[in-house]
Design a protein around this motif. Structure first.
Motif, PDB file in Angstrom:
ATOM      1  N   ASP A 151       0.801  -1.266  -0.012  1.00  0.00           N
ATOM      2  CA  ASP A 151       0.194  -0.050  -0.058  1.00  0.00           C
ATOM      3  C   ASP A 151       0.857   1.422  -0.264  1.00  0.00           C
ATOM      4  N   SER A 152       0.841   1.909  -1.138  1.00  0.00           N
ATOM      5  CA  SER A 152       1.589   2.870  -1.205  1.00  0.00           C
ATOM      6  C   SER A 152       1.789   4.247   0.157  1.00  0.00           C
ATOM      7  N   GLU A 153       0.304   4.648   0.666  1.00  0.00           N
ATOM      8  CA  GLU A 153       0.488   5.485   1.618  1.00  0.00           C
ATOM      9  C   GLU A 153       1.039   4.763   3.155  1.00  0.00           C
ATOM     10  N   LYS A 154       0.643   3.702   3.127  1.00  0.00           N
ATOM     11  CA  LYS A 154       1.286   2.663   4.361  1.00  0.00           C
ATOM     12  C   LYS A 154       2.908   3.349   4.433  1.00  0.00           C
ATOM     13  N   VAL A 155       3.799   2.593   3.397  1.00  0.00           N
ATOM     14  CA  VAL A 155       5.295   2.760   2.745  1.00  0.00           C
ATOM     15  C   VAL A 155       5.433   3.791   3.041  1.00  0.00           C
ATOM     16  N   ALA A 156       4.323   4.981   2.037  1.00  0.00           N
ATOM     17  CA  ALA A 156       5.265   6.487   2.237  1.00  0.00           C
ATOM     18  C   ALA A 156       4.891   7.041   3.870  1.00  0.00           C
ATOM     19  N   ASP A 157       4.170   6.237   5.105  1.00  0.00           N
ATOM     20  CA  ASP A 157       3.904   6.785   6.379  1.00  0.00           C
ATOM     21  C   ASP A 157       5.419   6.155   6.833  1.00  0.00           C
ATOM     22  N   ALA A 158       6.005   5.273   6.629  1.00  0.00           N
ATOM     23  CA  ALA A 158       6.893   4.447   7.420  1.00  0.00           C
ATOM     24  C   ALA A 158       8.598   5.377   6.867  1.00  0.00           C
ATOM     25  N   VAL A 159       8.326   5.858   5.836  1.00  0.00           N
ATOM     26  CA  VAL A 159       9.546   6.277   5.227  1.00  0.00           C
ATOM     27  C   VAL A 159       9.136   7.191   5.488  1.00  0.00           C
ATOM     28  N   LYS A 160       8.620   8.252   6.149  1.00  0.00           N
ATOM     29  CA  LYS A 160       8.587   9.725   6.973  1.00  0.00           C
ATOM     30  C   LYS A 160       8.963   9.327   8.341  1.00  0.00           C
ATOM     31  N   THR A 161       8.919   8.264   8.946  1.00  0.00           N
ATOM     32  CA  THR A 161       9.849   8.029   9.974  1.00  0.00           C
ATOM     33  C   THR A 161      11.195   7.763  10.020  1.00  0.00           C
ATOM     34  N   ILE A 162      11.715   7.500   8.610  1.00  0.00           N
ATOM     35  CA  ILE A 162      12.941   7.043   8.424  1.00  0.00           C
ATOM     36  C   ILE A 162      13.849   8.945   8.471  1.00  0.00           C
ATOM     37  N   PRO A 163      14.941   9.286   9.546  1.00  0.00           N
ATOM     38  CA  PRO A 163      15.961  10.479   8.925  1.00  0.00           C
ATOM     39  C   PRO A 163      16.377  10.251   7.404  1.00  0.00           C
ATOM     40  N   ASP A 164      16.706  11.160   6.811  1.00  0.00           N
ATOM     41  CA  ASP A 164      17.061  11.475   5.946  1.00  0.00           C
ATOM     42  C   ASP A 164      18.239  11.045   6.084  1.00  0.00           C
ATOM     43  N   GLY A 165      18.852  10.470   4.507  1.00  0.00           N
ATOM     44  CA  GLY A 165      20.295  10.122   4.352  1.00  0.00           C
ATOM     45  C   GLY A 165      20.966   8.438   4.854  1.00  0.00           C
ATOM     46  N   ILE A 166      19.566   7.656   5.451  1.00  0.00           N
ATOM     47  CA  ILE A 166      19.303   6.443   4.972  1.00  0.00           C
ATOM     48  C   ILE A 166      18.988   5.675   4.558  1.00  0.00           C
ATOM     49  N   THR A 167      19.735   5.171   3.770  1.00  0.00           N
ATOM     50  CA  THR A 167      19.785   4.434   2.686  1.00  0.00           C
ATOM     51  C   THR A 167      17.975   3.130   3.025  1.00  0.00           C
ATOM     52  N   LEU A 168      17.541   3.671   1.986  1.00  0.00           N
ATOM     53  CA  LEU A 168      15.949   3.264   1.665  1.00  0.00           C
ATOM     54  C   LEU A 168      16.177   1.524   1.123  1.00  0.00           C
ATOM     55  N   LEU A 169      16.235   0.066   1.073  1.00  0.00           N
ATOM     56  CA  LEU A 169      15.893  -0.729   1.312  1.00  0.00           C
ATOM     57  C   LEU A 169      14.600  -1.683   1.007  1.00  0.00           C
ATOM     58  N   ALA A 170      13.497  -1.849   0.328  1.00  0.00           N
ATOM     59  CA  ALA A 170      12.281  -1.879  -0.070  1.00  0.00           C
ATOM     60  C   ALA A 170      12.682  -3.594  -0.097  1.00  0.00           C
ATOM     61  N   GLU A 171      12.208  -4.688   1.465  1.00  0.00           N
ATOM     62  CA  GLU A 171      12.284  -5.969   0.557  1.00  0.00           C
ATOM     63  C   GLU A 171      10.553  -6.859   0.925  1.00  0.00           C
ATOM     64  N   LYS A 172      10.872  -7.759   0.402  1.00  0.00           N
ATOM     65  CA  LYS A 172       9.367  -8.630  -0.171  1.00  0.00           C
ATOM     66  C   LYS A 172       8.925  -8.023  -1.217  1.00  0.00           C
ATOM     67  N   VAL A 173       9.385  -7.622  -2.205  1.00  0.00           N
ATOM     68  CA  VAL A 173       8.982  -6.861  -3.604  1.00  0.00           C
ATOM     69  C   VAL A 173       9.092  -7.759  -4.337  1.00  0.00           C
ATOM     70  N   GLU A 174       7.718  -8.318  -4.468  1.00  0.00           N
ATOM     71  CA  GLU A 174       6.704  -9.693  -5.257  1.00  0.00           C
ATOM     72  C   GLU A 174       7.067  -9.294  -6.546  1.00  0.00           C
ATOM     73  N   ASP A 175       6.803  -8.000  -6.838  1.00  0.00           N
ATOM     74  CA  ASP A 175       6.320  -7.926  -8.835  1.00  0.00           C
ATOM     75  C   ASP A 175       6.498  -6.502  -9.053  1.00  0.00           C
ATOM     76  N   ASN A 176       6.660  -6.608 -10.189  1.00  0.00           N
ATOM     77  CA  ASN A 176       7.411  -5.353 -11.028  1.00  0.00           C
ATOM     78  C   ASN A 176       7.007  -3.932 -10.316  1.00  0.00           C
ATOM     79  N   GLU A 177       5.479  -4.393 -10.991  1.00  0.00           N
ATOM     80  CA  GLU A 177       4.490  -3.163 -10.795  1.00  0.00           C
ATOM     81  C   GLU A 177       4.921  -2.287  -8.876  1.00  0.00           C
ATOM     82  N   SER A 178       5.072  -3.237  -7.968  1.00  0.00           N
ATOM     83  CA  SER A 178       5.404  -2.806  -7.274  1.00  0.00           C
ATOM     84  C   SER A 178       7.378  -2.343  -6.892  1.00  0.00           C
ATOM     85  N   PHE A 179       7.813  -3.099  -7.560  1.00  0.00           N
ATOM     86  CA  PHE A 179       9.111  -2.142  -7.692  1.00  0.00           C
ATOM     87  C   PHE A 179       9.182  -1.016  -8.507  1.00  0.00           C
ATOM     88  N   HIS A 180       8.267  -1.086  -9.192  1.00  0.00           N
ATOM     89  CA  HIS A 180       8.643   0.484 -10.467  1.00  0.00           C
ATOM     90  C   HIS A 180       8.080   1.599  -9.733  1.00  0.00           C
TER      91      HIS A 180
END
Length: 420
Positions: A151-180
């Motif tokens: 869910d893009s909104e839930k993911v965005a909310d989680a990302v907001k809690t991560i300080p700038d400068g930290i590398t974000l790694l998306a895990e359990k990406v199961e399809d190309n649509e989510s990847f893009h």
């Protein structure tokens, strides 16, 4: 706390690639088998954890590009006991598992690693406030997008809690649509099995090189293929002949005299092994992108593993060569961006192989065993091995041997690169 070590000498470990946004390989996560899966558990945790982490890393790192990062999971006790210092800091990333609590001891241990120059990753984050003390020390945060249903909104909310400068790694990406989708949300690293799922391009035409390789693969599928015809195929392509000579004259083959004739090479290797070598090289030659190179490596590994399983299981009707082809062709749709049905039409395959490639039949169940190993789904592996009449030790030894064979066949096989 008890720690797991194998009840045999070889440490078993699976690995999963981590990609950059441009689909080049950044590194790999190593997945060690757990106690629940026929492991011996002992109380000497200092010795055991060092053995598993160091020996397992050395085993899995074979054939990796030298600049690839290696993510290694750290449970709480291993973290507190400074187990990370046994690893090379210029290559390894200490990944703090999601169930590790940010206590005084674990935070101090993390700071020691951080101050010593180790890269720290936090696993399975989806916005938990309890993990903030670790997040503040992290270089990489692995966001579990599957937990949030992509869910893009839930993911965005989680990302907001991560300080700038930290590398974000998306895990359990199961399809190309989510990847893009995730590429536009600040993620620069991606892990999951999106890379092995086909992204079909409607109306895509195969290139002349791709068509030639498929036609050669089709010839190699014929049960009545003669050694003379195989020699003709090799002689038609100077690159293939050169690579065959380089392979068979390598130190590992132990020959006293050099071989310079394709026919002589085939005679020495035997028709079956020669066909397997050529199939593997042709698959690697379909590698037009780093992602496709990873797929080619995975497909050849699957092929050899399934062939071995067929020879040792209680499945009296399976044919080793059919199992080899099933594994080899199981990722062609993802590599070529065309449907599996189109590929099947181009190749003269046995019905059991066709059904497996379409996700049906008994051979497909064996293919699922290979994919379970790739994903580290140990529970599913145990039940499948039981039905096949195989011991865990047998299967894991075959898996490790298949990986070594793949590297030899492809010539110091580096995922993301073609055969040597």
């Amino acid at each position: 706390m008890t720690v797991c070590i194998p009840d045999f000498e070889t440490v078993f470990v699976a690995r999963q690639p981590v990609f950059r946004a441009d689909e080049t390989v950044w590194g790999y996560e190593l997945l060690f088998r757990s106690c629940e899966d026929n492991m011996a558990c002992i109380a000497d945790e200092d010795h055991a954890t060092s053995s598993v982490i160091v020996d397992g890393m050395a085993l899995a790192a074979e054939g990796m590009p030298p600049d690839a990062r290696i993510l290694i999971n750290f449970p709480q006790q291993l973290l507190v006991e400074d187990g990370g210092f046994a690893l090379p800091k210029d290559r390894c990333v200490v990944e703090i598992l999601e169930h590790v609590t940010p206590s005084k001891e674990t935070l101090e241990a993390t700071k020691r690693l951080k101050n010593a120059g180790y890269m720290i990753a936090v696993d399975d984050y989806f916005g938990q406030a309890s993990l903030k003390p670790f997040i503040d020390l992290a270089d990489i945060v692995k966001v579990d997008v599957l937990e949030m249903g992509c869910d893009s909104e839930k993911v965005a909310d989680a990302v907001k809690t991560i300080p700038d400068g930290i590398t974000l790694l998306a895990e359990k990406v199961e399809d190309n649509e989510s990847f893009h989708m995730l590429q536009g949300m600040g993620f620069s690293l991606f892990q999951g099995f999106f890379f092995s799922k086909p992204e079909i391009v409607p109306g895509k035409k195969l290139t002349a090189n791709e068509m030639t390789k498929l036609q050669l693969l089709a010839e190699l599928c014929k049960v009545d293929l003669e050694p003379a015809r195989l020699a003709e195929i090799l002689q038609s392509d100077p690159s293939l002949s050169y690579r065959l000579f380089r392979y068979i004259n390598s130190a590992g083959m132990g020959l006293s005299q050099k071989v310079s004739s394709p026919k002589r090479a085939i005679d020495m290797m035997g028709l079956v092994q020669a066909k397997q070598w050529l199939r593997s090289v042709l698959m690697a030659d379909l590698n037009t992108t780093p992602k496709a190179g990873e797929l080619a490596y995975l497909a050849v590994h699957r092929a050899k593993f399934l062939e071995s399983v067929c020879g040792h299981s209680n499945q009296s009707t399976c044919e080793p060569d059919n199992l080899f082809m099933t594994g080899l062709f199981s990722l062609l749709d993802s590599m070529l961006h065309i449907s599996m049905d189109e590929i099947i039409e181009m190749l003269p395959l046995e019905e059991s192989v066709v059904k497996a490639l379409r996700g049906e039949g008994e051979v497909y169940k064996l293919l699922r065993l290979a994919t379970d190993y790739e994903r580290g789904e140990w529970g599913g592996i145990s039940s499948r091995l039981k039905r096949l009449g195989l011991e865990t030790f047998q299967a894991e030894l075959m898996y490790v041997q298949a990986r070594s064979w793949t590297q030899k066949m492809l010539g110091y096989c580096k995922p993301g690169q073609g055969a040597a």
